[in-house]
Design a protein around this motif. Structure first.
Motif, PDB file in Angstrom:
ATOM      1  N   GLU A 140      32.038   7.499  41.600  1.00 47.01           N
ATOM      2  CA  GLU A 140      31.739   7.776  43.008  1.00 47.01           C
ATOM      3  C   GLU A 140      32.809   8.706  43.599  1.00 47.01           C
ATOM      4  N   LYS A 141      34.069   8.427  43.289  1.00 44.68           N
ATOM      5  CA  LYS A 141      35.185   9.216  43.814  1.00 44.68           C
ATOM      6  C   LYS A 141      35.136  10.658  43.287  1.00 44.68           C
ATOM      7  N   ALA A 142      34.714  10.773  42.016  1.00 47.95           N
ATOM      8  CA  ALA A 142      34.637  12.098  41.396  1.00 47.95           C
ATOM      9  C   ALA A 142      33.423  12.886  41.896  1.00 47.95           C
ATOM     10  N   GLY A 143      32.536  12.205  42.626  1.00 52.04           N
ATOM     11  CA  GLY A 143      31.362  12.888  43.153  1.00 52.04           C
ATOM     12  C   GLY A 143      30.182  12.892  42.198  1.00 52.04           C
ATOM     13  N   ASP A 144      30.294  12.159  41.091  1.00 52.14           N
ATOM     14  CA  ASP A 144      29.206  12.098  40.110  1.00 52.14           C
ATOM     15  C   ASP A 144      28.115  11.111  40.517  1.00 52.14           C
ATOM     16  N   LEU A 145      28.413  10.258  41.501  1.00 54.89           N
ATOM     17  CA  LEU A 145      27.488   9.206  41.894  1.00 54.89           C
ATOM     18  C   LEU A 145      27.462   9.093  43.420  1.00 54.89           C
ATOM     19  N   PRO A 146      26.279   9.152  44.032  1.00 62.20           N
ATOM     20  CA  PRO A 146      26.209   8.982  45.484  1.00 62.20           C
ATOM     21  C   PRO A 146      26.642   7.571  45.899  1.00 62.20           C
ATOM     22  N   GLU A 147      27.110   7.447  47.138  1.00 66.02           N
ATOM     23  CA  GLU A 147      27.650   6.179  47.635  1.00 66.02           C
ATOM     24  C   GLU A 147      26.640   5.038  47.572  1.00 66.02           C
ATOM     25  N   ASP A 148      25.394   5.316  47.963  1.00 68.84           N
ATOM     26  CA  ASP A 148      24.379   4.248  47.964  1.00 68.84           C
ATOM     27  C   ASP A 148      24.044   3.795  46.544  1.00 68.84           C
ATOM     28  N   GLU A 149      24.000   4.728  45.591  1.00 71.84           N
ATOM     29  CA  GLU A 149      23.750   4.355  44.188  1.00 71.84           C
ATOM     30  C   GLU A 149      24.912   3.529  43.641  1.00 71.84           C
ATOM     31  N   ALA A 150      26.130   3.899  44.026  1.00 74.22           N
ATOM     32  CA  ALA A 150      27.322   3.167  43.574  1.00 74.22           C
ATOM     33  C   ALA A 150      27.275   1.730  44.082  1.00 74.22           C
ATOM     34  N   ARG A 151      26.909   1.546  45.356  1.00 76.36           N
ATOM     35  CA  ARG A 151      26.803   0.185  45.913  1.00 76.36           C
ATOM     36  C   ARG A 151      25.726  -0.608  45.191  1.00 76.36           C
ATOM     37  N   ASP A 152      24.593   0.060  44.939  1.00 79.89           N
ATOM     38  CA  ASP A 152      23.473  -0.588  44.244  1.00 79.89           C
ATOM     39  C   ASP A 152      23.902  -1.049  42.846  1.00 79.89           C
ATOM     40  N   LEU A 153      24.619  -0.168  42.144  1.00 76.35           N
ATOM     41  CA  LEU A 153      25.114  -0.519  40.793  1.00 76.35           C
ATOM     42  C   LEU A 153      26.090  -1.689  40.852  1.00 76.35           C
ATOM     43  N   GLN A 154      26.978  -1.668  41.840  1.00 75.69           N
ATOM     44  CA  GLN A 154      27.954  -2.757  41.974  1.00 75.69           C
ATOM     45  C   GLN A 154      27.248  -4.083  42.244  1.00 75.69           C
ATOM     46  N   ASP A 155      26.181  -4.041  43.060  1.00 70.47           N
ATOM     47  CA  ASP A 155      25.403  -5.265  43.314  1.00 70.47           C
ATOM     48  C   ASP A 155      24.761  -5.776  42.033  1.00 70.47           C
ATOM     49  N   LYS A 156      24.210  -4.855  41.243  1.00 68.56           N
ATOM     50  CA  LYS A 156      23.567  -5.249  39.981  1.00 68.56           C
ATOM     51  C   LYS A 156      24.595  -5.840  39.017  1.00 68.56           C
ATOM     52  N   ILE A 157      25.777  -5.235  38.978  1.00 67.72           N
ATOM     53  CA  ILE A 157      26.854  -5.744  38.111  1.00 67.72           C
ATOM     54  C   ILE A 157      27.245  -7.153  38.551  1.00 67.72           C
ATOM     55  N   GLN A 158      27.328  -7.377  39.862  1.00 61.48           N
ATOM     56  CA  GLN A 158      27.674  -8.707  40.375  1.00 61.48           C
ATOM     57  C   GLN A 158      26.602  -9.729  40.001  1.00 61.48           C
ATOM     58  N   LYS A 159      25.325  -9.336  40.087  1.00 61.53           N
ATOM     59  CA  LYS A 159      24.228 -10.250  39.724  1.00 61.53           C
ATOM     60  C   LYS A 159      24.302 -10.617  38.247  1.00 61.53           C
ATOM     61  N   LEU A 160      24.618  -9.621  37.398  1.00 64.74           N
ATOM     62  CA  LEU A 160      24.793  -9.899  35.961  1.00 64.74           C
ATOM     63  C   LEU A 160      25.945 -10.876  35.752  1.00 64.74           C
ATOM     64  N   THR A 161      27.033 -10.642  36.475  1.00 65.25           N
ATOM     65  CA  THR A 161      28.208 -11.512  36.369  1.00 65.25           C
ATOM     66  C   THR A 161      27.833 -12.951  36.724  1.00 65.25           C
ATOM     67  N   ASP A 162      27.129 -13.120  37.838  1.00 61.26           N
ATOM     68  CA  ASP A 162      26.712 -14.458  38.264  1.00 61.26           C
ATOM     69  C   ASP A 162      25.826 -15.111  37.199  1.00 61.26           C
ATOM     70  N   LYS A 163      24.919 -14.332  36.623  1.00 59.11           N
ATOM     71  CA  LYS A 163      23.987 -14.849  35.612  1.00 59.11           C
ATOM     72  C   LYS A 163      24.754 -15.359  34.376  1.00 59.11           C
ATOM     73  N   TYR A 164      25.712 -14.561  33.902  1.00 62.48           N
ATOM     74  CA  TYR A 164      26.425 -14.948  32.679  1.00 62.48           C
ATOM     75  C   TYR A 164      27.459 -16.047  32.923  1.00 62.48           C
ATOM     76  N   ILE A 165      28.020 -16.106  34.110  1.00 60.68           N
ATOM     77  CA  ILE A 165      28.928 -17.218  34.428  1.00 60.68           C
ATOM     78  C   ILE A 165      28.118 -18.515  34.491  1.00 60.68           C
TER      79      ILE A 165
END
Length: 182
Positions: A140-165
């Motif tokens: 996101e900082k490098a400009g390769d990923l828009p801010e909204d996509e970055a947030r969406d990805l982070q949410d998905k990563i958190q959901k995966l984390t919750d699932k595996y925990i």
């Protein structure tokens, strides 16, 4: 880092936790108790399961039939030095391990050990999450990923984390039940 990679890494962390749980005694004989035993075979540490045929003829006995009879003493020594807490009986060609029923005190110790392994598994999953989120933020900082996509990805990563925990916690509950059931 792709979402599929993150999920695969988390799956491997859960599998590693399961393997750790398998090394904890539950009062029944199981060949997986010997998975971590390494034998000094001709100067190099070798997994016991590659040196011998391991069986459970009944619920309280494990038999170890070495492929090479000259390794019987080395196997016996490795089992004695391991942390499984069983005393090997050597008859010259085969080793027998009698698995005694667990005392209440010992069961509590094993539940604590299982909790420790579960916590290590959860930490591993969280570390994978941290690395993935850092990767997304860098993109996101490098400009390769828009801010909204970055947030969406982070949410998905958190959901995966919750699932595996949750999976690790389910495995822990199952193992605690196995340990405490007489």
């Amino acid at each position: 880092m792709k979402l599929a990679e993150v999920e695969l890494l988390m799956q491997k962390a859960v599998e590693a936790t399961q393997r750790s749980f398998n090394t904890i005694r539950t009062g029944r004989a199981s060949t997986s108790l010997l998975d971590r035993v390494m034998v000094d075979y001709y100067g190099s540490p070798t997994p016991l399961k590659t040196l011998a045929n391991i069986n459970t003829p009944d619920a309280s006995t494990i038999t170890i039939q070495p492929f090479d009879r000259s390794s019987v003493n080395a196997i016996e020594k490795a089992i004695s030095l391991s942390d499984i807490g069983l005393t090997p009986n050597n008859d010259g060609s085969m080793i027998r391990l009698n698995v005694p029923p667990l005392t209440t005190e010992r069961r509590k110790e094993f539940v604590k050990l299982a909790s420790k392994y579960a916590e290590e598994g959860k930490v591993s999953v969280r570390n994978i999450r941290r690395d993935a989120v850092d990767s997304v933020r860098k993109q996101e900082k490098a400009g390769d990923l828009p801010e909204d996509e970055a947030r969406d990805l982070q949410d998905k990563i958190q959901k995966l984390t919750d699932k595996y925990i949750a999976k690790v916690e389910d495995l822990l509950a199952e193992k605690e039940k196995d340990i405490t059931t007489v």
